[in-house]
Design a protein around this motif. Structure first.
Motif, PDB file in Angstrom:
ATOM      1  N   SER A 164       0.928  -1.300   0.051  1.00 39.32           N
ATOM      2  CA  SER A 164       0.023   0.036  -0.035  1.00 39.32           C
ATOM      3  C   SER A 164       0.983   1.260  -0.099  1.00 39.32           C
ATOM      4  CB  SER A 164      -0.937   0.034   1.244  1.00 39.32           C
ATOM      5  OG  SER A 164      -0.314  -0.190   2.210  1.00 39.32           O
ATOM      6  N   THR A 165       0.435   2.223  -0.356  1.00 34.17           N
ATOM      7  CA  THR A 165       1.131   3.594  -0.461  1.00 34.17           C
ATOM      8  C   THR A 165       1.713   3.897   0.923  1.00 34.17           C
ATOM      9  OG1 THR A 165      -0.087   4.196  -2.300  1.00 34.17           O
ATOM     10  CG2 THR A 165       0.974   6.044  -1.017  1.00 34.17           C
ATOM     11  N   LEU A 166       0.650   3.862   1.910  1.00 36.08           N
ATOM     12  CA  LEU A 166       1.166   4.175   3.517  1.00 36.08           C
ATOM     13  C   LEU A 166       1.449   2.843   4.188  1.00 36.08           C
ATOM     14  CD1 LEU A 166      -1.412   7.079   4.262  1.00 36.08           C
ATOM     15  CD2 LEU A 166       1.120   7.234   3.819  1.00 36.08           C
ATOM     16  N   GLN A 167       2.530   2.823   4.961  1.00 38.12           N
ATOM     17  CA  GLN A 167       2.772   1.742   5.524  1.00 38.12           C
ATOM     18  C   GLN A 167       3.611   2.468   7.094  1.00 38.12           C
ATOM     19  OE1 GLN A 167       4.587  -1.543   3.664  1.00 38.12           O
ATOM     20  NE2 GLN A 167       4.029  -0.681   1.685  1.00 38.12           N
ATOM     21  N   GLU A 168       3.307   1.497   7.980  1.00 33.92           N
ATOM     22  CA  GLU A 168       3.714   1.967   9.377  1.00 33.92           C
ATOM     23  C   GLU A 168       4.778   0.864   9.950  1.00 33.92           C
ATOM     24  OE1 GLU A 168       0.209   3.768   8.082  1.00 33.92           O
ATOM     25  OE2 GLU A 168       0.286   1.776   8.749  1.00 33.92           O
ATOM     26  N   PHE A 169       5.615   1.371  10.431  1.00 32.81           N
ATOM     27  CA  PHE A 169       6.950   0.707  10.777  1.00 32.81           C
ATOM     28  C   PHE A 169       7.220   0.842  12.492  1.00 32.81           C
ATOM     29  CE2 PHE A 169       7.320   1.103   6.554  1.00 32.81           C
ATOM     30  CZ  PHE A 169       7.724  -0.119   6.064  1.00 32.81           C
ATOM     31  N   TYR A 170       7.153   0.205  13.457  1.00 30.24           N
ATOM     32  CA  TYR A 170       7.471   0.271  14.829  1.00 30.24           C
ATOM     33  C   TYR A 170       8.613  -0.634  15.388  1.00 30.24           C
ATOM     34  CZ  TYR A 170       2.526   1.790  14.390  1.00 30.24           C
ATOM     35  OH  TYR A 170       1.474   2.532  14.023  1.00 30.24           O
ATOM     36  N   PHE A 171       9.244   0.454  16.276  1.00 28.65           N
ATOM     37  CA  PHE A 171      10.596  -0.276  16.739  1.00 28.65           C
ATOM     38  C   PHE A 171      10.821  -0.157  18.250  1.00 28.65           C
ATOM     39  CE2 PHE A 171      10.638   1.923  12.624  1.00 28.65           C
ATOM     40  CZ  PHE A 171      11.172   1.386  11.858  1.00 28.65           C
ATOM     41  N   GLY A 172      11.554  -0.897  18.834  1.00 30.32           N
ATOM     42  CA  GLY A 172      11.756  -1.248  20.254  1.00 30.32           C
ATOM     43  C   GLY A 172      12.508  -0.145  20.547  1.00 30.32           C
ATOM     44  N   GLU A 173      12.841  -0.030  22.007  1.00 22.91           N
ATOM     45  CA  GLU A 173      13.828   0.793  22.559  1.00 22.91           C
ATOM     46  C   GLU A 173      15.328   0.724  22.093  1.00 22.91           C
ATOM     47  OE1 GLU A 173      13.883   0.422  26.902  1.00 22.91           O
ATOM     48  OE2 GLU A 173      11.653   1.270  27.086  1.00 22.91           O
ATOM     49  N   ASP A 174      15.589  -0.544  21.567  1.00 22.88           N
ATOM     50  CA  ASP A 174      16.710  -0.613  20.884  1.00 22.88           C
ATOM     51  C   ASP A 174      16.853  -0.065  19.381  1.00 22.88           C
ATOM     52  OD1 ASP A 174      15.193  -2.644  19.749  1.00 22.88           O
ATOM     53  OD2 ASP A 174      16.372  -4.399  20.349  1.00 22.88           O
ATOM     54  N   HIS A 175      15.605   0.510  18.976  1.00 23.33           N
ATOM     55  CA  HIS A 175      15.513   0.803  17.641  1.00 23.33           C
ATOM     56  C   HIS A 175      15.413  -0.298  16.349  1.00 23.33           C
ATOM     57  CE1 HIS A 175      17.153   4.762  19.360  1.00 23.33           C
ATOM     58  NE2 HIS A 175      15.759   4.950  18.988  1.00 23.33           N
ATOM     59  N   LEU A 176      15.409  -1.693  16.879  1.00 32.00           N
ATOM     60  CA  LEU A 176      15.166  -2.545  15.955  1.00 32.00           C
ATOM     61  C   LEU A 176      13.647  -2.770  15.669  1.00 32.00           C
ATOM     62  CD1 LEU A 176      17.863  -5.039  17.304  1.00 32.00           C
ATOM     63  CD2 LEU A 176      18.065  -3.627  15.289  1.00 32.00           C
ATOM     64  N   LEU A 177      13.481  -3.152  14.390  1.00 27.81           N
ATOM     65  CA  LEU A 177      12.032  -3.345  13.894  1.00 27.81           C
ATOM     66  C   LEU A 177      11.305  -4.494  14.702  1.00 27.81           C
ATOM     67  CD1 LEU A 177      10.002  -2.704  11.755  1.00 27.81           C
ATOM     68  CD2 LEU A 177      11.051  -4.814  10.475  1.00 27.81           C
ATOM     69  N   ARG A 178       9.952  -4.187  15.234  1.00 23.71           N
ATOM     70  CA  ARG A 178       9.345  -5.077  15.859  1.00 23.71           C
ATOM     71  C   ARG A 178       8.029  -5.458  15.246  1.00 23.71           C
ATOM     72  NH1 ARG A 178      13.241  -4.735  18.818  1.00 23.71           N
ATOM     73  NH2 ARG A 178      13.306  -4.688  21.100  1.00 23.71           N
ATOM     74  N   ARG A 179       7.355  -4.457  14.422  1.00 19.64           N
ATOM     75  CA  ARG A 179       6.048  -4.549  13.629  1.00 19.64           C
ATOM     76  C   ARG A 179       5.990  -3.844  12.517  1.00 19.64           C
ATOM     77  NH1 ARG A 179       0.192  -4.079  16.682  1.00 19.64           N
ATOM     78  NH2 ARG A 179      -0.955  -3.164  14.797  1.00 19.64           N
ATOM     79  N   HIS A 180       5.368  -4.122  11.376  1.00 22.22           N
ATOM     80  CA  HIS A 180       5.247  -3.570  10.430  1.00 22.22           C
ATOM     81  C   HIS A 180       3.702  -3.797   9.678  1.00 22.22           C
ATOM     82  CE1 HIS A 180       6.033  -3.660   5.581  1.00 22.22           C
ATOM     83  NE2 HIS A 180       5.642  -2.684   5.852  1.00 22.22           N
ATOM     84  N   ASP A 181       3.064  -2.599   9.592  1.00 16.75           N
ATOM     85  CA  ASP A 181       1.605  -2.504   9.245  1.00 16.75           C
ATOM     86  C   ASP A 181       1.226  -1.891   8.113  1.00 16.75           C
ATOM     87  OD1 ASP A 181       1.409  -3.252  11.895  1.00 16.75           O
ATOM     88  OD2 ASP A 181      -0.021  -1.454  12.579  1.00 16.75           O
ATOM     89  N   TYR A 182       0.311  -2.693   7.151  1.00 17.05           N
ATOM     90  CA  TYR A 182      -0.026  -2.102   5.634  1.00 17.05           C
ATOM     91  C   TYR A 182      -1.236  -2.649   5.489  1.00 17.05           C
ATOM     92  CZ  TYR A 182       2.031  -6.773   5.589  1.00 17.05           C
ATOM     93  OH  TYR A 182       2.168  -8.216   5.904  1.00 17.05           O
ATOM     94  N   ARG A 183      -1.809  -2.136   4.385  1.00 14.57           N
ATOM     95  CA  ARG A 183      -2.971  -2.736   3.641  1.00 14.57           C
ATOM     96  C   ARG A 183      -2.752  -3.497   2.531  1.00 14.57           C
ATOM     97  NH1 ARG A 183      -1.908   0.399   7.299  1.00 14.57           N
ATOM     98  NH2 ARG A 183      -1.422   1.846   5.653  1.00 14.57           N
ATOM     99  N   VAL A 184      -2.998  -4.631   2.341  1.00 12.20           N
ATOM    100  CA  VAL A 184      -2.732  -5.437   0.954  1.00 12.20           C
ATOM    101  C   VAL A 184      -3.678  -4.922  -0.077  1.00 12.20           C
ATOM    102  CG1 VAL A 184      -2.279  -7.843   0.160  1.00 12.20           C
ATOM    103  CG2 VAL A 184      -2.029  -7.305   2.468  1.00 12.20           C
ATOM    104  N   ASP A 185      -3.422  -4.089  -1.027  1.00 11.96           N
ATOM    105  CA  ASP A 185      -4.332  -3.544  -1.726  1.00 11.96           C
ATOM    106  C   ASP A 185      -4.576  -4.725  -3.017  1.00 11.96           C
ATOM    107  OD1 ASP A 185      -4.373  -1.286  -0.686  1.00 11.96           O
ATOM    108  OD2 ASP A 185      -2.843  -0.138  -1.955  1.00 11.96           O
ATOM    109  N   VAL A 186      -3.640  -5.563  -3.313  1.00  7.00           N
ATOM    110  CA  VAL A 186      -3.806  -6.351  -4.385  1.00  7.00           C
ATOM    111  C   VAL A 186      -4.843  -7.686  -3.925  1.00  7.00           C
ATOM    112  CG1 VAL A 186      -1.549  -6.132  -5.447  1.00  7.00           C
ATOM    113  CG2 VAL A 186      -2.055  -7.950  -3.707  1.00  7.00           C
TER     114      VAL A 186
END
Length: 239
Positions: A164-186
């Motif tokens: 999707s055009t807009l996607q969200e990324f979330y990171f822990g206190e160590d700044h490493l990736l924890r979660r990735h949110d999106y919409r599956v347009d296809v």
């Protein structure tokens, strides 16, 4: 570039180091409910995934049979023999998903295109956010399991194929990736939250070796009983 994005890139290995390499290769095993919904059979055999780091290109082998692989770019998807001869191809592949909802069956080229853009996105995260055309802003953090995860929202440029055009990324206190949110347009635009686990260090980079994407309800909460896609990665290496 935001202060948070700078910290994230540094924590994952650094942008200067990233620029020294051209490709990433990994062994992948995929599962989840999405394949059955789409009328596809997903076997548990490992496959070799290769992605370019500084342009959107990906290939997986074997695909369909032992002597075949895919060749993915934004504007073309192909299934080829290992010597490069084209078995099937589709130009402007995004157009072939017009009118699809979650339950619309996919053919082999639909699957190959989805695999190409999705794995390219995952394996180049978070460094793709520093590519030209991406607009990145800090968003409100979320709380999960007693932790507060800082958030970045990215607006993908039209030149990049992704969920999707807009996607969200979330990171822990160590700044490493924890979660990735999106919409599956296809697939009708259903919302997904992908959790990542078991970070591994490879060539100075920290990358998740497990990914689990769940469908979200109408309020945006992940339904942990509906695992749409699982991905296990091993033998990750940069070239």
């Amino acid at each position: 570039m935001t202060e948070l994005l700078n910290a994230v890139l540094h924590a994952h290995g650094g942008l200067d180091r990233w620029r020294r390499f051209s490709h990433l290769r990994a062994s992948i095993v995929s599962g989840g409910e999405l394949w059955g919904i789409k009328g596809l059979v997903q076997d548990p055999e490992p496959r070799q995934m290769t992605v370019a780091l500084h342009r959107e290109w990906a290939s997986v082998q074997p695909f369909g049979s032992a002597d075949q692989k895919t060749d993915f770019t934004r504007d073309r998807i192909a299934i080829e023999n290992l010597d490069g001869r084209v078995v099937r191809e589709r130009t402007n592949p995004r157009e072939s998903f017009a009118g699809h909802d979650l339950n619309t069956p996919w053919d082999a080229l639909h699957r190959a295109y989805f695999n190409g853009y999705a794995l390219w996105t995952y394996l180049t995260t978070p460094f793709l956010l520093a590519l030209p055309g991406f607009v990145v802003s800090e968003i409100e953090p979320i709380e999960e399991n007693g932790e507060k995860w800082a958030g970045l929202q990215a607006r993908f440029p039209t030149e990049i194929a992704s969920h999707s055009t807009l996607q969200e990324f979330y990171f822990g206190e160590d700044h490493l990736l924890r979660r990735h949110d999106y919409r599956v347009d296809v697939a009708g635009g259903f919302a997904a939250a992908q959790y990542v686990y078991d970070m591994v260090e490879t060539d100075g980079f920290w990358l998740p070796s497990k990914r689990r994407a769940y469908r979200c309800d109408a309020d945006g909460r992940p339904n942990l009983d509906q695992l749409m896609v699982s991905i296990d990665l091993s033998e990750i290496r940069f070239v």
